[in-house]
Scaffold this motif. Structure first.
Motif, mmCIF file in Angstrom:
data_model
loop_
_atom_site.group_PDB
_atom_site.id
_atom_site.type_symbol
_atom_site.label_atom_id
_atom_site.label_comp_id
_atom_site.label_asym_id
_atom_site.label_seq_id
_atom_site.Cartn_x
_atom_site.Cartn_y
_atom_site.Cartn_z
ATOM 1 N N PRO A 183 50.348 39.283 41.857
ATOM 2 C CA PRO A 183 49.305 38.915 40.898
ATOM 3 C C PRO A 183 49.499 37.500 40.353
ATOM 4 O O PRO A 183 50.534 36.872 40.606
ATOM 5 N N ASP A 184 48.538 37.040 39.578
ATOM 6 C CA ASP A 184 48.674 35.756 38.883
ATOM 7 C C ASP A 184 49.942 35.785 38.043
ATOM 8 O O ASP A 184 50.265 36.811 37.447
ATOM 9 N N ASP A 188 34.044 36.276 48.333
ATOM 10 C CA ASP A 188 33.477 37.609 48.559
ATOM 11 C C ASP A 188 34.072 38.243 49.819
ATOM 12 O O ASP A 188 34.628 37.559 50.667
ATOM 13 N N PRO A 217 46.307 37.667 46.055
ATOM 14 C CA PRO A 217 46.403 38.826 45.164
ATOM 15 C C PRO A 217 45.729 40.051 45.771
ATOM 16 O O PRO A 217 45.774 41.123 45.186
ATOM 17 N N ASN A 219 29.311 35.180 47.641
ATOM 18 C CA ASN A 219 29.280 33.911 46.915
ATOM 19 C C ASN A 219 27.980 33.207 47.289
ATOM 20 O O ASN A 219 27.629 33.154 48.461
ATOM 21 N N GLN A 269 36.361 35.545 34.049
ATOM 22 C CA GLN A 269 37.701 35.604 34.613
ATOM 23 C C GLN A 269 38.646 34.678 33.859
ATOM 24 O O GLN A 269 39.834 34.913 33.803
ATOM 25 N N LEU A 306 49.715 38.158 31.146
ATOM 26 C CA LEU A 306 48.347 38.081 31.638
ATOM 27 C C LEU A 306 47.534 39.356 31.394
ATOM 28 O O LEU A 306 46.397 39.311 30.940
ATOM 29 N N GLU A 324 33.634 38.868 37.020
ATOM 30 C CA GLU A 324 34.901 38.987 37.736
ATOM 31 C C GLU A 324 36.088 39.132 36.787
ATOM 32 O O GLU A 324 37.017 38.328 36.810
ATOM 33 N N GLY A 353 39.940 39.467 38.462
ATOM 34 C CA GLY A 353 40.479 38.570 39.484
ATOM 35 C C GLY A 353 41.921 38.206 39.195
ATOM 36 O O GLY A 353 42.247 37.787 38.085
ATOM 37 N N GLY A 354 42.786 38.409 40.177
ATOM 38 C CA GLY A 354 44.161 37.925 40.069
ATOM 39 C C GLY A 354 45.143 38.798 39.305
ATOM 40 O O GLY A 354 46.317 38.503 39.296
ATOM 41 N N VAL A 355 44.695 39.872 38.664
ATOM 42 C CA VAL A 355 45.674 40.680 37.929
ATOM 43 C C VAL A 355 46.295 41.724 38.856
ATOM 44 O O VAL A 355 45.745 42.053 39.895
ATOM 45 N N ASP A 356 47.458 42.247 38.450
ATOM 46 C CA ASP A 356 48.161 43.172 39.341
ATOM 47 C C ASP A 356 47.421 44.517 39.407
ATOM 48 O O ASP A 356 46.614 44.834 38.542
ATOM 49 N N PRO A 357 47.711 45.300 40.458
ATOM 50 C CA PRO A 357 46.920 46.513 40.693
ATOM 51 C C PRO A 357 46.994 47.562 39.587
ATOM 52 O O PRO A 357 46.033 48.297 39.377
ATOM 53 N N ARG A 414 44.844 46.159 36.661
ATOM 54 C CA ARG A 414 43.447 46.224 37.075
ATOM 55 C C ARG A 414 42.879 47.625 36.813
ATOM 56 O O ARG A 414 41.767 47.782 36.333
ATOM 57 N N ARG A 415 43.664 48.625 37.120
ATOM 58 C CA ARG A 415 43.197 50.001 36.906
ATOM 59 C C ARG A 415 43.148 50.348 35.430
ATOM 60 O O ARG A 415 42.239 51.033 34.984
ATOM 61 N N HIS A 454 34.720 41.227 43.135
ATOM 62 C CA HIS A 454 34.884 41.115 44.584
ATOM 63 C C HIS A 454 35.775 42.224 45.131
ATOM 64 O O HIS A 454 36.060 42.283 46.308
ATOM 65 N N TYR A 455 36.263 43.089 44.228
ATOM 66 C CA TYR A 455 37.060 44.237 44.678
ATOM 67 C C TYR A 455 36.110 45.400 44.944
ATOM 68 O O TYR A 455 35.493 45.934 44.025
ATOM 69 N N MET A 456 36.025 45.809 46.204
ATOM 70 C CA MET A 456 35.045 46.840 46.539
ATOM 71 C C MET A 456 35.472 48.221 46.076
ATOM 72 O O MET A 456 34.646 49.109 45.929
#
Lengths: 304, 248
Positions: free
Chosen positions: A37-38, A164, A190, B41, B86, B140, B163, B166-170, B173-174, B195-197
């Motif tokens: 991650p960031d 995307d 990431p 995009n 973001q 973060l 968004e 974006g960029g955070v750990d899994p 994110r959850r 952008h995370y499906m």
């Protein structure tokens, strides 16, 4: 011989360890992914390997050349695409490409074969200023510029962040082709789903490499049986899973939850428990873990 | 009217010169719904979102957000929505409580209201002990949690999330999506791009924009069925591959 060899690298900013004793090797021609991650330390690592900043401790060799002592040699044999768009916004597409070729004492013509696949997408816009390009086109131009001097090692720092899913897929197809040309590629991301496309990956968090291995080995070493759980009321299901005795982890994964359980629980018991809670259409299937499952397990063990 | 809609877009259009960024889109979002706004995009998502937030005037068509016309009552729209990007838009050199105080003030909340609500929200996100911490010193994931809390501090009818993960750990994110669920459960409508499906699956309904138009709009289950896909990623690939606007 390794393309990159890193030994006990450390770097701190105001007491915060951005890189904490990192060691790894990248073989020649390898596509090596740094997944995290960031804030994990990916960019710091890239900036040391590309000779832009100095490490506090440890050594790093790129093509057997020391990043501190022989930085000028390294600069001519690597390509670097930083996370932030760093081309000249007020030069045109063509001018940027020519500029980078000239700086490296070569011509666009000489190495055109390397970038042709990528550059042909933006060639129709060659007289447009880089600052006026769309995100996807900027990305393609940046990759072309990083490649135009035929580098031995290519460093790509989060090339697909904010991109995307369709463009991400295209970008990785381009990387696969470059790999076939023999270029060593080190790429950070990431996105866990990109990990499986790499030869080897390093999972990074808080300045440390938690694991280094092939994606297959990482997935194979997942120590628990993993279950995909679904029911007709997904929102409530997560809370019910968490309150169920014997469930050791439960995370949402798109259309289902991934759960692990200890020996006190069985699939039958779990099913009965969920039925009692009022769930219908309960599905519990054993599945193979993904890299993301493995990364989350490592993060948990690391105390996140 | 049996259902309450907080966003209504009718033929909403934005042209830049002879380029039509958003091309007559029509859709509506219900109160308390989690609405995923997807697209490649350059498909026109950001332009559409800027219009809905009252930041950009439509060239044609109509939009009602939180009960106000986005063209003629854009200030009212802004007062009744929350927004998080973001980049989080927190002030790094202000403390946690100062950020809440600042945004509360900007949205016209009274001092008393701010101080009562401050403790409640900090408790709810488990950040009471960080009240006096500088935002720049937060990890973060915490910044993200705080940014979302700030964006709904004035109790908007709807929050726009651009968004946000974006960029955070899994894991973070959850956890963030759990925060989204509880906001939606409290009646706040959530309008989110990602952008995370896998996150698209967590939405009540999603729309997919291609070349300025909405090509598909339904619940993830229905979309998967319609495009005989196993997941939203496949649905997205099928639709967005048809795009003629290249490169963005």
């Amino acid at each position: 011989m390794n393309a990159v060899s890193v030994n006990r690298l450390c770097k701190s900013y105001n007491g915060v360890k951005a890189l904490d004793d990192v060691s790894f090797d990248v073989a020649k021609g390898e596509l090596y992914g740094i997944i995290g991650p960031d804030g994990a330390g990916k960019t710091t690592l890239f900036r040391i390997l590309t000779t832009l900043i100095l490490p506090d401790k440890g050594t790093a060799l790129v093509q057997s050349t020391d990043v501190v002592k022989d930085y000028s040699t390294i600069r001519s044999i690597i390509g670097y695409m930083p996370g932030k768009f760093s081309l000249y916004q007020d030069l045109t597409v063509e001018e940027n490409l020519n500029f980078f070729a000239t700086v490296f004492n070569t011509t666009v013509k000489e190495n055109y074969h390397l970038i042709e696949d990528i550059y042909k997408h933006i060639e129709p816009f060659r007289t447009r200023r880089a600052g006026k390009l769309s995100g996807g086109m900027k990305q393609k131009l940046a990759l072309s510029c990083a490649l135009i001097h035929k580098p031995d090692v290519l460093f790509l720092d989060e090339p697909t962040t904010g991109v995307d899913p369709v463009s991400r897929k295209e970008f990785w197809e381009m990387l696969m082709k470059l790999k076939k040309q023999g270029i060593t590629i080190i790429v950070s991301t990431p996105y866990m789903d990109e990990a499986k496309l790499c030869d080897r990956i390093a999972l990074m968090q808080n300045g440390k490499f938690l694991r280094i291995d092939t994606p297959d080995n990482i997935v194979a070493s997942y120590p628990y049986r993993l279950w995909a759980v679904r029911s007709s009321s997904m929102h409530i299901l997560l809370d019910d899973l968490r309150s169920c005795q014997g469930i050791t982890s439960s995370f949402s994964f798109g259309t289902c939850y991934h759960a692990t359980m200890d020996e006190t629980l069985t699939v039958e018991k779990l099913k009965r428990y969920l039925l009692d809670k009022g769930h219908h259409n309960i599905e519990i299937n054993e599945i193979s873990p993904t890299v993301e499952d493995c990364f989350m397990l490592l993060l948990k063990e690391d105390g996140v | 009217m049996t259902e309450e809609y907080v966003i209504i877009a009718e033929n909403l259009t934005k042209k830049f010169g002879n380029f039509t960024a958003v091309d007559h889109i029509t859709f509506s979002v219900r109160k308390g719904e989690i609405f995923g706004f997807l697209g490649a995009n350059g498909a026109g998502k950001t332009t559409a979102m800027r219009m809905l937030c009252g930041l950009s005037h439509p060239s044609d068509g109509k939009g009602i957000v939180a009960g106000y016309d986005i063209l003629h009552e854009s200030e009212k729209v802004k007062q009744n929505i929350g927004y998080m990007s973001q980049k989080f838009s927190l002030y790094e050199d202000l403390k946690v409580w100062e950020n809440l105080r600042l945004y509360g003030g900007i949205y016209g909340m009274k001092d008393k209201e701010i101080s009562i609500k401050m403790d409640a929200v900090l408790r709810s996100i488990d950040m009471q002990s960080e009240k006096n911490t500088m935002v720049r010193d937060l990890p973060l994931g915490w910044k993200q949690k705080l940014a979302f809390t700030v964006s709904i501090f004035h109790n908007p009818k709807i929050v726009f999330l651009d968004e946000p993960t974006g960029g955070v750990d899994p894991i973070t994110r959850r956890r963030f999506w759990e925060q989204i669920y509880s906001a939606a459960a409290s009646g706040i409508t959530v309008f989110v791009t990602t952008h995370y499906m896998d996150e698209a699956e967590y939405c009540d309904r999603v729309s997919i924009m291609v070349d300025g138009k909405i090509k598909a709009l339904d619940s993830p289950q229905e979309l998967r069925k319609k495009y005989s896909a196993s997941g939203m990623d496949e649905v997205f690939q099928k639709l967005a591959r048809e795009a003629t606007r290249k490169g963005d």
